[in-house]
Enzyme design. Structure first.
Site, PDB file in Angstrom:
ATOM      1  N   ASP A  94       0.856  -1.176   0.000  1.00 43.38           N
ATOM      2  CA  ASP A  94       0.000   0.000   0.000  1.00 43.38           C
ATOM      3  C   ASP A  94       0.902   1.240   0.000  1.00 43.38           C
ATOM      4  O   ASP A  94       2.123   1.132   0.024  1.00 43.38           O
ATOM      5  CB  ASP A  94      -0.982  -0.037   1.180  1.00 43.38           C
ATOM      6  CG  ASP A  94      -0.271   0.000   2.518  1.00 43.38           C
ATOM      7  OD1 ASP A  94       0.962   0.174   2.547  1.00 43.38           O
ATOM      8  OD2 ASP A  94      -0.950  -0.150   3.552  1.00 43.38           O
ATOM      9  N   ASP A 267      -7.823  -7.607   0.576  1.00 49.98           N
ATOM     10  CA  ASP A 267      -6.891  -7.836   1.677  1.00 49.98           C
ATOM     11  C   ASP A 267      -7.627  -7.486   2.951  1.00 49.98           C
ATOM     12  O   ASP A 267      -8.510  -6.626   2.934  1.00 49.98           O
ATOM     13  CB  ASP A 267      -5.661  -6.922   1.557  1.00 49.98           C
ATOM     14  CG  ASP A 267      -5.991  -5.497   1.988  1.00 49.98           C
ATOM     15  OD1 ASP A 267      -6.598  -4.774   1.184  1.00 49.98           O
ATOM     16  OD2 ASP A 267      -5.677  -5.121   3.133  1.00 49.98           O
ATOM     17  N   CYS A 305     -12.524 -29.086   6.576  1.00 53.73           N
ATOM     18  CA  CYS A 305     -11.293 -28.345   6.268  1.00 53.73           C
ATOM     19  C   CYS A 305     -10.106 -29.290   6.374  1.00 53.73           C
ATOM     20  O   CYS A 305     -10.063 -30.154   7.252  1.00 53.73           O
ATOM     21  CB  CYS A 305     -11.151 -27.185   7.241  1.00 53.73           C
ATOM     22  SG  CYS A 305      -9.642 -26.235   6.992  1.00 53.73           S
ATOM     23  N   CYS A 307      -6.871 -28.135   6.672  1.00 52.09           N
ATOM     24  CA  CYS A 307      -5.687 -27.383   7.090  1.00 52.09           C
ATOM     25  C   CYS A 307      -4.968 -28.122   8.222  1.00 52.09           C
ATOM     26  O   CYS A 307      -5.503 -29.060   8.809  1.00 52.09           O
ATOM     27  CB  CYS A 307      -6.069 -25.966   7.528  1.00 52.09           C
ATOM     28  SG  CYS A 307      -6.709 -25.842   9.206  1.00 52.09           S
ATOM     29  N   CYS A 310      -7.003 -28.313  11.528  1.00 50.71           N
ATOM     30  CA  CYS A 310      -8.149 -29.223  11.522  1.00 50.71           C
ATOM     31  C   CYS A 310      -7.709 -30.679  11.436  1.00 50.71           C
ATOM     32  O   CYS A 310      -8.405 -31.567  11.916  1.00 50.71           O
ATOM     33  CB  CYS A 310      -9.082 -28.880  10.369  1.00 50.71           C
ATOM     34  SG  CYS A 310      -9.878 -27.281  10.621  1.00 50.71           S
ATOM     35  N   HIS A 336      -5.977 -21.788  10.198  1.00 50.19           N
ATOM     36  CA  HIS A 336      -7.283 -22.264   9.718  1.00 50.19           C
ATOM     37  C   HIS A 336      -8.046 -21.144   9.000  1.00 50.19           C
ATOM     38  O   HIS A 336      -8.585 -21.346   7.911  1.00 50.19           O
ATOM     39  CB  HIS A 336      -8.129 -22.815  10.871  1.00 50.19           C
ATOM     40  CG  HIS A 336      -9.540 -23.014  10.458  1.00 50.19           C
ATOM     41  ND1 HIS A 336      -9.956 -24.116   9.733  1.00 50.19           N
ATOM     42  CD2 HIS A 336     -10.631 -22.207  10.582  1.00 50.19           C
ATOM     43  CE1 HIS A 336     -11.241 -23.981   9.454  1.00 50.19           C
ATOM     44  NE2 HIS A 336     -11.677 -22.843   9.954  1.00 50.19           N
TER      45      HIS A 336
HETATM   46 ZN   LIG Z   1      -8.951 -25.809   9.154  1.00 47.15          ZN
END
Ligand SMILES: [Zn+2]
Length: 686
Positions: A94, A267, A305, A307, A310, A336
């Site tokens: 930015d 963002d 999920c 990730c 998880c 996550h």
């Molecule tokens: Zn997750």
């Protein structure tokens, strides 16, 4: 020529959502894209490896913070941010303007730029279009932003106009300062919440050789509706061949709404910031890990999920880490959340490329707006005794032993759709029986008399209740749209009549009991009085107040779903006079009426008003219901060939103790009987 080689791959039918690809100095970016915020050349709590595993492709870094510490010399010494933080993907910086104008601290602003005192060492700095670009060049980002003057989105016209003109002059200076650097540069559309200024700003900036355009000055003080409106307005005036970036937005639902309105890049610090507070975005709503409800839960945070968090840590452990204020809690939840954001972006992109973004959008909206429904927040009970069913006004939620919920009117004791799950009964009686899916398909114009079949289909939903019938119609519309595409469909106008919105409000508040309400439409209908499907092909209107007050002023219907409370509770809506008024209003085109009642009094009231009346499908313990047609040929041509009431019925009616409508005088009875017996429906009978 653009430095990003932006390629638009697809725009979703019925939406402004776009899928595109562009190329930066550090690789390709697929949009819509979410950029995690790495304020201090690090995304808080994430290593470069975890960012890549989570699906991050572009990072955002803050020029203001990096200018003050470590300063441009360090970036020059290390050869730029990529090597400095070991990130080999694209980086967007930015301009620093947002921090200068929004953070507390000393500053003095004029045409040249803003002078301010460093919060690190107290040194004086000048942030101008030129020094901002100089710093962004030192950082070596792939995409630079121009310095703009940020003002609250609620700023009055004169202030917004002055800030816009200054931003335009600074935009031109920024382009000159960029010179022949291979780094891309985005302009920023300003104008606060003034449509005329937004338009002017977009028109000015699109003539300059920018590589992309951002929508600035939103997410700073305006309402959600204003943000949606101004995002929509801004993208209408932005060129299609450049990426569009909505700065600082937002929550998952904000992003979904903005993608629908044609934005490509986002963002926001929210995924990390909320992780720090113990909050996670999941497929079943937001979860707040401070809540004790998770203490013993041995299941993953979000079973859908994949990730790291998880896959490896149960909810009970995350709850413990959050309670103990452990650093790892923040890290695991941020991992996550960032994964959740990237998956949302990926799913949107895939649906845009497939062409079914609209269906995805409608499905996803309620998901993104709710809290963890499997573990709803409950307030400590003040009194002992059995839990009271949720209530609102004259209504309460009742649960059947079969596992579905309905709404009961307390004063009458009457339950809406008492005999089977509301959505099942709605589908059987109103949607399937009226062959709604077939009627939604426009007949090709070449067929004789087909012109009216391509016209708008109007449904009256008399007695909105908890919107079971209306939502069944809406779901039928969405299924038909998905199966046949928008060009095959006639426009649908669904008009719901209701004098008391408490049942729907109550059901919406307890949407976990009413799966048919997990959709953005009923919530919008309650808030705005109408809702339009994103395809523009379906409009749902709410007429509040007495049905009889709206009857003659509403567009004549093709189909009527007649579902008010029964004659016992709502006597006024089942009389011959009301059906006669409906029949008169429907004279312009054939109309069909469907109702759950099979009562003799209702059927005879319909017959006396000129309707052709037949046996409808049974539902639950009811052997039959009633269908009625304003024209005889509608019954003959009807796909389910309903049986019109015949001689048997007439015989039974003649013997019936409830032969005449309530309130009919003795003198009027013989002529009423003649009217029924001479109905053309019985004319051919032996
Ligand atoms: Zn997750």
């Amino acid at each position: 020529m653009s430095r990003l080689n932006f390629t638009l791959e697809n725009t979703a039918p019925g939406s402004k959502a776009r899928a595109a690809t562009f190329t930066t100095l550090h690789g390709e970016v697929k949009t819509p894209v979410f950029m995690p915020v790495g304020t201090q050349a690090t995304v808080k709590g994430q290593t470069v490896e975890t960012l890549k595993t989570n699906g991050s492709s572009v990072l955002l870094a803050n020029t203001y913070h990096l200018l003050l510490r470590p300063g441009p010399e360090v970036f020059r010494a290390f050869g730029g941010i990529h090597r400095f933080m070991n990130w080999d993907g694209p980086v967007l910086t930015d301009s620093g303007g947002f921090q200068i104008f929004s953070l507390p601290g000393d500053r003095a602003m004029n045409e040249e730029g803003a002078r301010f005192k460093s919060y690190v060492d107290g040194a004086l700095h000048l942030l101008s279009p030129e020094t901002s670009i100089e710093m962004q060049k030192a950082i070596g980002s792939d995409i630079m932003m121009v310095l703009d003057q940020c003002i609250p989105s609620t700023a009055p016209y004169e202030q917004a106009e002055a800030a816009m003109h200054l931003t335009h002059r600074w935009a031109e200076r920024s382009l000159r300062a960029r010179g022949d650097s291979p780094q891309a540069l985005f302009g920023i559309v300003q104008g606060a919440c003034h449509p005329e200024l937004r338009k002017q700003s977009a028109a000015f900036l699109r003539q300059l050789p920018f590589d992309g355009l951002a929508i600035g000055g939103l997410a700073v003080g305006e309402t959600h509706e204003e943000r949606y409106r101004f995002t929509d307005l801004a993208t209408d005036h932005l060129p299609t061949h450049l990426p569009r970036y909505l700065m600082g937005v937002g929550t998952p639902i904000d992003i979904l709404e903005a993608v629908h309105r044609g934005v490509d890049m986002f963002d926001c610090i929210i995924p990390s910031q909320l992780a720090q507070r113990g909050t996670a975005f999941t497929s079943h709503g937001r979860m707040h890990f401070r809540r004790t409800v998770y203490k013993f839960q041995d299941e993953p945070l979000d079973a859908q999920c994949d990730c790291h968090t998880c896959r490896h840590h149960p909810r009970g452990y995350l709850h413990h880490l959050v309670k103990a204020d452990e650093m790892l809690a923040w890290q695991l939840l941020a991992t996550h959340n960032i994964t959740f954001y990237h998956r949302l972006m990926r799913e949107m992109r895939e649906s845009i490329l497939r062409g079914d973004f609209l269906a995805y959008y409608e499905r996803k909206r309620p998901d993104l707006m709710r809290n963890d429904e499997d573990n709803p927040c409950t307030h400590p009970k003040k009194t002992r005794g059995p839990a009271r069913a949720p209530r609102l006004g004259d209504y309460e939620v009742v649960s059947s032993p079969q596992g579905f919920s309905s709404i009961r009117q307390l004063s009458s004791g009457e339950v809406m759709h008492s005999v089977s799950a509301p959505s099942e009964e709605a589908n059987r009686l109103y949607i399937e029986q009226s062959a709604l899916a077939n009627r939604l398909l426009a007949t090709p114009a070449t067929e004789a008399g087909a012109s009216s079949d391509a016209a708008e289909l109007v449904i009256w939903d008399v007695g909105l209740g908890a919107a079971s019938n209306a939502m069944a119609a809406l779901h039928c519309f969405e299924r038909t749209l998905a199966a046949h595409g928008p060009t095959a469909l006639r426009p649908l106008r669904l008009v719901s009549f209701e004098c008391d919105l408490d049942p729907l409000t109550l059901a919406c508040r307890h949407a976990s009991h009413f799966p048919h309400l997990r959709h953005g439409a009923p919530h919008a209908l309650l808030a705005d009085g109408s809702w339009t499907h994103a395809s523009g092909l379906m409009r749902w209107e709410l007429h509040t107040g007495d049905f009889l007050a709206h009857l003659e002023t509403s567009a004549a219907p093709d189909l009527i779903f007649y579902d008010p409370f029964s004659a016992k509770t709502d006597t006024g809506l089942w009389t011959p006079e009301v059906f006669a008024r409906i029949a008169r209003h429907c004279a312009v085109k054939p109309a069909e009426l469907y109702t759950y009642s099979a009562a003799t009094a209702v059927r005879v009231a319909l017959l006396s008003s000129g309707f052709y009346v037949g046996e409808g499908l049974g539902t639950g313990p009811k052997a039959s219901t009633t269908v009625a047609f304003t024209r005889a040929e509608s019954a003959t041509r009807h796909p389910s060939a309903p049986r019109l009431l015949g001689a048997d019925w007439l015989k039974r009616w003649n013997r019936s103790s409830s032969k005449f409508p309530a309130g009919l005088t003795d003198e009027a009875k013989p002529s009423f009987a003649r009217l029924i017996e001479s109905h053309p429906q019985f004319a051919q009978l032996e």
